[in-house]
Design a protein around this motif. Sequence first.
Motif, PDB file in Angstrom:
ATOM      1  N   GLY A 125       0.801  -1.220   0.000  1.00 19.46           N
ATOM      2  CA  GLY A 125       0.000   0.000   0.000  1.00 19.46           C
ATOM      3  C   GLY A 125       0.827   1.260   0.000  1.00 19.46           C
ATOM      4  O   GLY A 125       0.437   2.280   0.578  1.00 19.46           O
ATOM      5  N   GLY A 126       1.998   1.191  -0.633  1.00 16.79           N
ATOM      6  CA  GLY A 126       2.864   2.356  -0.694  1.00 16.79           C
ATOM      7  C   GLY A 126       3.709   2.559   0.551  1.00 16.79           C
ATOM      8  O   GLY A 126       4.479   3.522   0.628  1.00 16.79           O
ATOM      9  N   VAL A 127       3.588   1.664   1.533  1.00 19.47           N
ATOM     10  CA  VAL A 127       4.356   1.770   2.776  1.00 19.47           C
ATOM     11  C   VAL A 127       5.490   0.756   2.735  1.00 19.47           C
ATOM     12  O   VAL A 127       5.277  -0.418   2.466  1.00 19.47           O
ATOM     13  CB  VAL A 127       3.462   1.498   4.006  1.00 19.47           C
ATOM     14  CG1 VAL A 127       4.267   1.667   5.293  1.00 19.47           C
ATOM     15  CG2 VAL A 127       2.262   2.431   4.004  1.00 19.47           C
ATOM     16  N   THR A 128       6.695   1.205   3.005  1.00 20.83           N
ATOM     17  CA  THR A 128       7.849   0.313   2.941  1.00 20.83           C
ATOM     18  C   THR A 128       7.823  -0.691   4.092  1.00 20.83           C
ATOM     19  O   THR A 128       7.172  -0.485   5.123  1.00 20.83           O
ATOM     20  CB  THR A 128       9.165   1.100   3.010  1.00 20.83           C
ATOM     21  OG1 THR A 128       9.284   1.706   4.314  1.00 20.83           O
ATOM     22  CG2 THR A 128       9.219   2.172   1.940  1.00 20.83           C
TER      23      THR A 128
ATOM     24  N   ALA B 180       7.481  -2.272   9.781  1.00 18.32           N
ATOM     25  CA  ALA B 180       8.141  -2.948  10.889  1.00 18.32           C
ATOM     26  C   ALA B 180       8.330  -1.995  12.070  1.00 18.32           C
ATOM     27  O   ALA B 180       8.111  -2.375  13.227  1.00 18.32           O
ATOM     28  CB  ALA B 180       9.486  -3.497  10.426  1.00 18.32           C
ATOM     29  N   ARG B 181       8.716  -0.775  11.773  1.00 21.44           N
ATOM     30  CA  ARG B 181       8.913   0.211  12.840  1.00 21.44           C
ATOM     31  C   ARG B 181       7.603   0.440  13.590  1.00 21.44           C
ATOM     32  O   ARG B 181       7.597   0.498  14.836  1.00 21.44           O
ATOM     33  CB  ARG B 181       9.426   1.519  12.250  1.00 21.44           C
ATOM     34  CG  ARG B 181       9.584   2.628  13.284  1.00 21.44           C
ATOM     35  CD  ARG B 181      10.175   3.885  12.665  1.00 21.44           C
ATOM     36  NE  ARG B 181      10.249   4.969  13.642  1.00 21.44           N
ATOM     37  CZ  ARG B 181      10.828   6.123  13.411  1.00 21.44           C
ATOM     38  NH1 ARG B 181      11.389   6.375  12.235  1.00 21.44           N
ATOM     39  NH2 ARG B 181      10.851   7.060  14.354  1.00 21.44           N
ATOM     40  N   ALA B 182       6.513   0.562  12.871  1.00 25.79           N
ATOM     41  CA  ALA B 182       5.213   0.764  13.513  1.00 25.79           C
ATOM     42  C   ALA B 182       4.853  -0.424  14.401  1.00 25.79           C
ATOM     43  O   ALA B 182       4.315  -0.255  15.501  1.00 25.79           O
ATOM     44  CB  ALA B 182       4.137   0.984  12.446  1.00 25.79           C
ATOM     45  N   ALA B 183       5.160  -1.631  13.926  1.00 22.60           N
ATOM     46  CA  ALA B 183       4.852  -2.834  14.700  1.00 22.60           C
ATOM     47  C   ALA B 183       5.683  -2.887  15.979  1.00 22.60           C
ATOM     48  O   ALA B 183       5.173  -3.198  17.059  1.00 22.60           O
ATOM     49  CB  ALA B 183       5.094  -4.078  13.850  1.00 22.60           C
ATOM     50  N   PHE B 184       6.975  -2.588  15.874  1.00 22.66           N
ATOM     51  CA  PHE B 184       7.842  -2.606  17.058  1.00 22.66           C
ATOM     52  C   PHE B 184       7.415  -1.542  18.071  1.00 22.66           C
ATOM     53  O   PHE B 184       7.377  -1.798  19.280  1.00 22.66           O
ATOM     54  CB  PHE B 184       9.305  -2.395  16.660  1.00 22.66           C
ATOM     55  CG  PHE B 184       9.901  -3.513  15.859  1.00 22.66           C
ATOM     56  CD1 PHE B 184       9.600  -4.834  16.143  1.00 22.66           C
ATOM     57  CD2 PHE B 184      10.771  -3.245  14.801  1.00 22.66           C
ATOM     58  CE1 PHE B 184      10.157  -5.877  15.408  1.00 22.66           C
ATOM     59  CE2 PHE B 184      11.334  -4.266  14.072  1.00 22.66           C
ATOM     60  CZ  PHE B 184      11.026  -5.586  14.364  1.00 22.66           C
ATOM     61  N   GLU B 185       7.113  -0.351  17.576  1.00 22.82           N
ATOM     62  CA  GLU B 185       6.714   0.731  18.474  1.00 22.82           C
ATOM     63  C   GLU B 185       5.406   0.405  19.182  1.00 22.82           C
ATOM     64  O   GLU B 185       5.237   0.676  20.377  1.00 22.82           O
ATOM     65  CB  GLU B 185       6.596   2.036  17.691  1.00 22.82           C
ATOM     66  CG  GLU B 185       7.941   2.598  17.236  1.00 22.82           C
ATOM     67  CD  GLU B 185       7.805   3.831  16.386  1.00 22.82           C
ATOM     68  OE1 GLU B 185       6.695   4.067  15.848  1.00 22.82           O
ATOM     69  OE2 GLU B 185       8.803   4.582  16.238  1.00 22.82           O
ATOM     70  N   ALA B 186       4.460  -0.207  18.448  1.00 16.60           N
ATOM     71  CA  ALA B 186       3.194  -0.606  19.061  1.00 16.60           C
ATOM     72  C   ALA B 186       3.428  -1.686  20.114  1.00 16.60           C
ATOM     73  O   ALA B 186       2.794  -1.689  21.176  1.00 16.60           O
ATOM     74  CB  ALA B 186       2.227  -1.100  17.992  1.00 16.60           C
TER      75      ALA B 186
ATOM     76  N   ARG C 124      18.139   1.468   1.008  1.00 13.72           N
ATOM     77  CA  ARG C 124      18.178   0.033   0.748  1.00 13.72           C
ATOM     78  C   ARG C 124      17.042  -0.668   1.472  1.00 13.72           C
ATOM     79  O   ARG C 124      16.843  -0.454   2.648  1.00 13.72           O
ATOM     80  CB  ARG C 124      19.513  -0.559   1.201  1.00 13.72           C
ATOM     81  CG  ARG C 124      19.670  -2.034   0.832  1.00 13.72           C
ATOM     82  CD  ARG C 124      21.093  -2.495   1.062  1.00 13.72           C
ATOM     83  NE  ARG C 124      21.488  -2.308   2.457  1.00 13.72           N
ATOM     84  CZ  ARG C 124      22.718  -2.500   2.889  1.00 13.72           C
ATOM     85  NH1 ARG C 124      23.684  -2.833   2.048  1.00 13.72           N
ATOM     86  NH2 ARG C 124      22.999  -2.329   4.173  1.00 13.72           N
ATOM     87  N   GLN C 125      16.296  -1.514   0.781  1.00 16.06           N
ATOM     88  CA  GLN C 125      15.179  -2.252   1.348  1.00 16.06           C
ATOM     89  C   GLN C 125      15.366  -3.731   1.070  1.00 16.06           C
ATOM     90  O   GLN C 125      16.025  -4.121   0.130  1.00 16.06           O
ATOM     91  CB  GLN C 125      13.845  -1.804   0.735  1.00 16.06           C
ATOM     92  CG  GLN C 125      13.513  -0.349   0.976  1.00 16.06           C
ATOM     93  CD  GLN C 125      13.180  -0.080   2.436  1.00 16.06           C
ATOM     94  OE1 GLN C 125      12.738  -0.965   3.141  1.00 16.06           O
ATOM     95  NE2 GLN C 125      13.401   1.146   2.864  1.00 16.06           N
TER      96      GLN C 125
END
Length: 205
Positions: free
Chosen positions: A137-140, A145-151, A179-180
């Motif tokens: 959805g346009g999100v890397t 992953a950062r959102a998941a860890f922060e949550a 780099r991804q």
Amino acid sequence: MRLLRWTVVAVLVVLAAVLVAAALDGLSWRSAFGRGDARLVSRPAAAQWRASPLLPGDPARALLDLGDDLALRRAVRAFLVAEAAPRGFDNGVTQTRVRSGAEIVLSDLAAHGSAGQASQAGNLLGVLVAKAGRVTGGVTADDRARAAFEAAIRRDPSNLDAKYNLELLLRRTKATATRQGPGSGSGALGHGRRGAGSGTPGRGY
């Protein structure tokens, strides 16, 4: 009077039988967890946690509040199966499907589980997403992953695995901003050992 006495005796006998059955159902669940956890370590895809309750409706499961524990174990199973899924000969189609299924299971627990289980599920979700390296959805992958860890950290500030993984991710994205993808992380691979069964994986990716 005699009829009343026998009625009381009969009620007490039935009550005693129910209590014995409930105790046996509790032991059945304990055995089911032991068998399932052992299988989770050796053959994750075959792991099951099923008891054979004697009482209708399995009230022991509700009394022991096993719902979250079962949900976490099934989420860990989904994670381990996804981790082990090979790219295969279909150009990764099956692997992507398995990983997507695991992400759904982990996301659901992260959103609706108790604080501890939700935090562990969120951490595993972050690891899985970071390794997959897909843009959704346009999100890397790194942003997801950062959102998941922060949550995960918000739900349980004592979750050291989530804190470690977030730090690792931030270090990686700072060093290689453009780099991804899987395999681009820095730091040692490893596994945390807290949570369902013999331990929930989830440190390092």
